[in-house]
Motif scaffolding. Structure first.
Motif, PDB file in Angstrom:
ATOM      1  N   ASN A  24      13.365  21.985 -34.535  1.00 22.26           N
ATOM      2  CA  ASN A  24      14.348  22.499 -33.576  1.00 22.26           C
ATOM      3  C   ASN A  24      14.209  21.822 -32.215  1.00 22.26           C
ATOM      4  N   GLU A  25      12.958  21.600 -31.805  1.00 22.59           N
ATOM      5  CA  GLU A  25      12.681  20.995 -30.491  1.00 22.59           C
ATOM      6  C   GLU A  25      11.548  20.012 -30.662  1.00 22.59           C
ATOM      7  N   LEU A  26      11.647  18.878 -29.968  1.00 21.85           N
ATOM      8  CA  LEU A  26      10.572  17.886 -30.049  1.00 21.85           C
ATOM      9  C   LEU A  26      10.300  17.328 -28.657  1.00 21.85           C
ATOM     10  N   HIS A  27       9.022  17.242 -28.318  1.00 19.65           N
ATOM     11  CA  HIS A  27       8.616  16.807 -26.980  1.00 19.65           C
ATOM     12  C   HIS A  27       7.439  15.860 -27.123  1.00 19.65           C
ATOM     13  N   ARG A  28       7.504  14.675 -26.486  1.00 17.51           N
ATOM     14  CA  ARG A  28       6.336  13.781 -26.516  1.00 17.51           C
ATOM     15  C   ARG A  28       5.513  14.035 -25.258  1.00 17.51           C
ATOM     16  N   CYS A  29       4.255  14.394 -25.471  1.00 14.50           N
ATOM     17  CA  CYS A  29       3.432  14.736 -24.311  1.00 14.50           C
ATOM     18  C   CYS A  29       2.380  13.690 -23.989  1.00 14.50           C
ATOM     19  N   ALA A  30       2.121  12.726 -24.865  1.00 13.11           N
ATOM     20  CA  ALA A  30       1.115  11.712 -24.521  1.00 13.11           C
ATOM     21  C   ALA A  30       1.353  10.420 -25.287  1.00 13.11           C
ATOM     22  N   MET A  31       0.943   9.314 -24.669  1.00 13.76           N
ATOM     23  CA  MET A  31       0.880   8.012 -25.343  1.00 13.76           C
ATOM     24  C   MET A  31      -0.556   7.543 -25.162  1.00 13.76           C
ATOM     25  N   GLY A  32      -1.238   7.288 -26.261  1.00 12.36           N
ATOM     26  CA  GLY A  32      -2.668   7.003 -26.165  1.00 12.36           C
ATOM     27  C   GLY A  32      -3.348   8.197 -25.499  1.00 12.36           C
ATOM     28  N   ASN A  33      -4.205   7.903 -24.521  1.00 12.63           N
ATOM     29  CA  ASN A  33      -4.891   8.999 -23.810  1.00 12.63           C
ATOM     30  C   ASN A  33      -4.220   9.341 -22.494  1.00 12.63           C
ATOM     31  N   LEU A  34      -2.999   8.860 -22.307  1.00 10.37           N
ATOM     32  CA  LEU A  34      -2.287   9.164 -21.060  1.00 10.37           C
ATOM     33  C   LEU A  34      -1.269  10.277 -21.309  1.00 10.37           C
ATOM     34  N   PHE A  35      -1.479  11.399 -20.601  1.00  6.18           N
ATOM     35  CA  PHE A  35      -0.596  12.556 -20.779  1.00  6.18           C
ATOM     36  C   PHE A  35       0.544  12.515 -19.766  1.00  6.18           C
ATOM     37  N   LEU A  36       1.682  13.032 -20.189  1.00  2.52           N
ATOM     38  CA  LEU A  36       2.827  13.151 -19.283  1.00  2.52           C
ATOM     39  C   LEU A  36       2.396  13.991 -18.082  1.00  2.52           C
ATOM     40  N   ASP A  37       2.679  13.500 -16.899  1.00  2.00           N
ATOM     41  CA  ASP A  37       2.339  14.202 -15.658  1.00  2.00           C
ATOM     42  C   ASP A  37       3.169  15.489 -15.604  1.00  2.00           C
ATOM     43  N   ASP A  38       2.494  16.648 -15.610  1.00  2.00           N
ATOM     44  CA  ASP A  38       3.286  17.880 -15.710  1.00  2.00           C
ATOM     45  C   ASP A  38       3.936  18.263 -14.379  1.00  2.00           C
ATOM     46  N   SER A  39       3.700  17.453 -13.334  1.00  2.00           N
ATOM     47  CA  SER A  39       4.438  17.728 -12.092  1.00  2.00           C
ATOM     48  C   SER A  39       5.812  17.032 -12.103  1.00  2.00           C
ATOM     49  N   LEU A  40       6.045  16.192 -13.135  1.00  2.00           N
ATOM     50  CA  LEU A  40       7.360  15.547 -13.228  1.00  2.00           C
ATOM     51  C   LEU A  40       8.351  16.504 -13.893  1.00  2.00           C
ATOM     52  N   GLN A  41       9.407  16.839 -13.168  1.00  3.15           N
ATOM     53  CA  GLN A  41      10.470  17.654 -13.772  1.00  3.15           C
ATOM     54  C   GLN A  41      11.248  16.770 -14.741  1.00  3.15           C
ATOM     55  N   GLN A  42      12.010  17.394 -15.632  1.00  2.00           N
ATOM     56  CA  GLN A  42      12.814  16.591 -16.549  1.00  2.00           C
ATOM     57  C   GLN A  42      13.769  15.696 -15.759  1.00  2.00           C
ATOM     58  N   GLY A  43      13.799  14.416 -16.135  1.00  2.00           N
ATOM     59  CA  GLY A  43      14.664  13.457 -15.438  1.00  2.00           C
ATOM     60  C   GLY A  43      13.947  12.732 -14.318  1.00  2.00           C
ATOM     61  N   GLU A  44      12.722  13.186 -13.974  1.00  2.00           N
ATOM     62  CA  GLU A  44      11.982  12.525 -12.887  1.00  2.00           C
ATOM     63  C   GLU A  44      11.037  11.469 -13.444  1.00  2.00           C
ATOM     64  N   CYS A  45      10.726  10.485 -12.590  1.00  2.00           N
ATOM     65  CA  CYS A  45       9.759   9.474 -13.017  1.00  2.00           C
ATOM     66  C   CYS A  45       8.881   9.057 -11.847  1.00  2.00           C
ATOM     67  N   ARG A  46       7.797   8.367 -12.192  1.00  2.00           N
ATOM     68  CA  ARG A  46       6.917   7.818 -11.159  1.00  2.00           C
ATOM     69  C   ARG A  46       6.227   6.581 -11.713  1.00  2.00           C
ATOM     70  N   LEU A  47       5.667   5.792 -10.791  1.00  2.00           N
ATOM     71  CA  LEU A  47       4.966   4.582 -11.214  1.00  2.00           C
ATOM     72  C   LEU A  47       3.604   4.943 -11.797  1.00  2.00           C
ATOM     73  N   LEU A  48       3.124   4.074 -12.695  1.00  2.00           N
ATOM     74  CA  LEU A  48       1.784   4.258 -13.262  1.00  2.00           C
ATOM     75  C   LEU A  48       0.804   3.305 -12.592  1.00  2.00           C
ATOM     76  N   SER A  49      -0.426   3.743 -12.455  1.00  2.00           N
ATOM     77  CA  SER A  49      -1.472   2.880 -11.897  1.00  2.00           C
ATOM     78  C   SER A  49      -2.090   2.051 -13.031  1.00  2.00           C
ATOM     79  N   GLU A  50      -2.850   1.035 -12.663  1.00  2.00           N
ATOM     80  CA  GLU A  50      -3.552   0.206 -13.660  1.00  2.00           C
ATOM     81  C   GLU A  50      -4.484   1.076 -14.517  1.00  2.00           C
ATOM     82  N   GLU A  51      -5.149   2.041 -13.856  1.00  2.00           N
ATOM     83  CA  GLU A  51      -6.091   2.909 -14.587  1.00  2.00           C
ATOM     84  C   GLU A  51      -5.340   3.739 -15.625  1.00  2.00           C
ATOM     85  N   GLU A  52      -4.155   4.230 -15.248  1.00  2.00           N
ATOM     86  CA  GLU A  52      -3.371   5.038 -16.198  1.00  2.00           C
ATOM     87  C   GLU A  52      -2.892   4.177 -17.363  1.00  2.00           C
ATOM     88  N   LEU A  53      -2.483   2.936 -17.039  1.00  2.00           N
ATOM     89  CA  LEU A  53      -2.026   2.043 -18.128  1.00  2.00           C
ATOM     90  C   LEU A  53      -3.122   1.812 -19.140  1.00  2.00           C
TER      91      LEU A  53
END
Ligand code: URA
Length: 216
Positions: free
Chosen positions: A183-212
């Motif tokens: 019914n609903e599907l949400h991707r919360c992580a790629m590798g060991n990097l989790f989606l920043d939960d301060s990002l509202q839907q539709g928002e984005c931010r840059l990633l640091s080298e450490e996060e990459l």
């Protein structure tokens, strides 16, 4: 960038730039956009919290794409989503202009784990949970790689799934092979990097080298 320049938010060496064709030297000039330092890097990596109804593509006539959600200060030529989520799936989409990086994290050989939360119409029974863990066979005969699945809710309808591959509609097809519907599907992580939960839907931010580095 053109619109930002026109808005007067771009300062080079503390002076507003009015000519969009003006070329600053990122090595020697101090560039700020809306008061924030703007450092030039060869490639850009953006974490987006994708809402429903948005297409994971660079262009799709008549539809809103993930690239349309990138704010002007991050916009560059050649941006694309590294991997696709279905139109009705929400969550972490990585947007970049680095084809080699995208290829690396999407390559089946690399097995970068993607973590999803799925809400199902009915719980998956223990026999089918075991199938997820050993390799679900899809309707076309494809045998999926073993996936991790964890039941998160008491009614068994909310599950966390970790995949090491990314076939078309994979989770929906795996669930269907186990007589369940997503019914609903949400991707919360790629590798060991989790989606920043301060990002509202539709928002984005840059990633640091450490996060990459956490993705690979
Ligand atoms: N599996 C799906 O079925 N859909 C997605 O968007 C991602 C994984």
């Amino acid at each position: 960038m053109r619109d930002l320049v026109k808005s007067g938010k771009v300062l080079v060496n503390s002076k507003p730039v009015s000519d969009p064709a003006f070329k600053a030297d990122p090595e020697t000039d101090s560039i700020t956009v809306g008061g924030k330092a703007f450092g030039y890097s060869e490639y850009i990596y953006i974490m987006l919290n994708k809402p429903k109804g948005v297409v994971s593509a660079s262009r799709s006539p008549g539809e809103k794409t993930v690239i349309d959600l990138v704010p002007p200060e991050f916009k560059r030529n050649g941006l694309f989503p590294a991997g696709r989520l279905d139109k009705d799936t929400t969550g972490f989409v990585l947007i970049t202009d680095n084809g080699d990086f995208a290829h690396e994290i999407l390559s089946p050989k690399k097995h970068v784990v993607k973590t999803y939360i799925a809400c199902l119409d009915r719980a998956i029974d223990s026999e089918n949970l075991e199938k997820f863990r050993t390799g679900v066979v899809l309707e076309d005969g494809y045998e999926c790689l073993p996936a991790e699945i964890k039941v998160l809710s008491e009614d068994g309808k909310t599950v966390e799934i970790k995949l090491r591959e990314g076939k078309y509609h994979q989770i929906k097809r795996m669930a269907a092979a186990c007589r369940s519907h997503v019914n609903e599907l949400h991707r919360c992580a790629m590798g060991n990097l989790f989606l920043d939960d301060s990002l509202q839907q539709g928002e984005c931010r840059l990633l640091s080298e450490e996060e990459l580095a956490l993705i690979k």
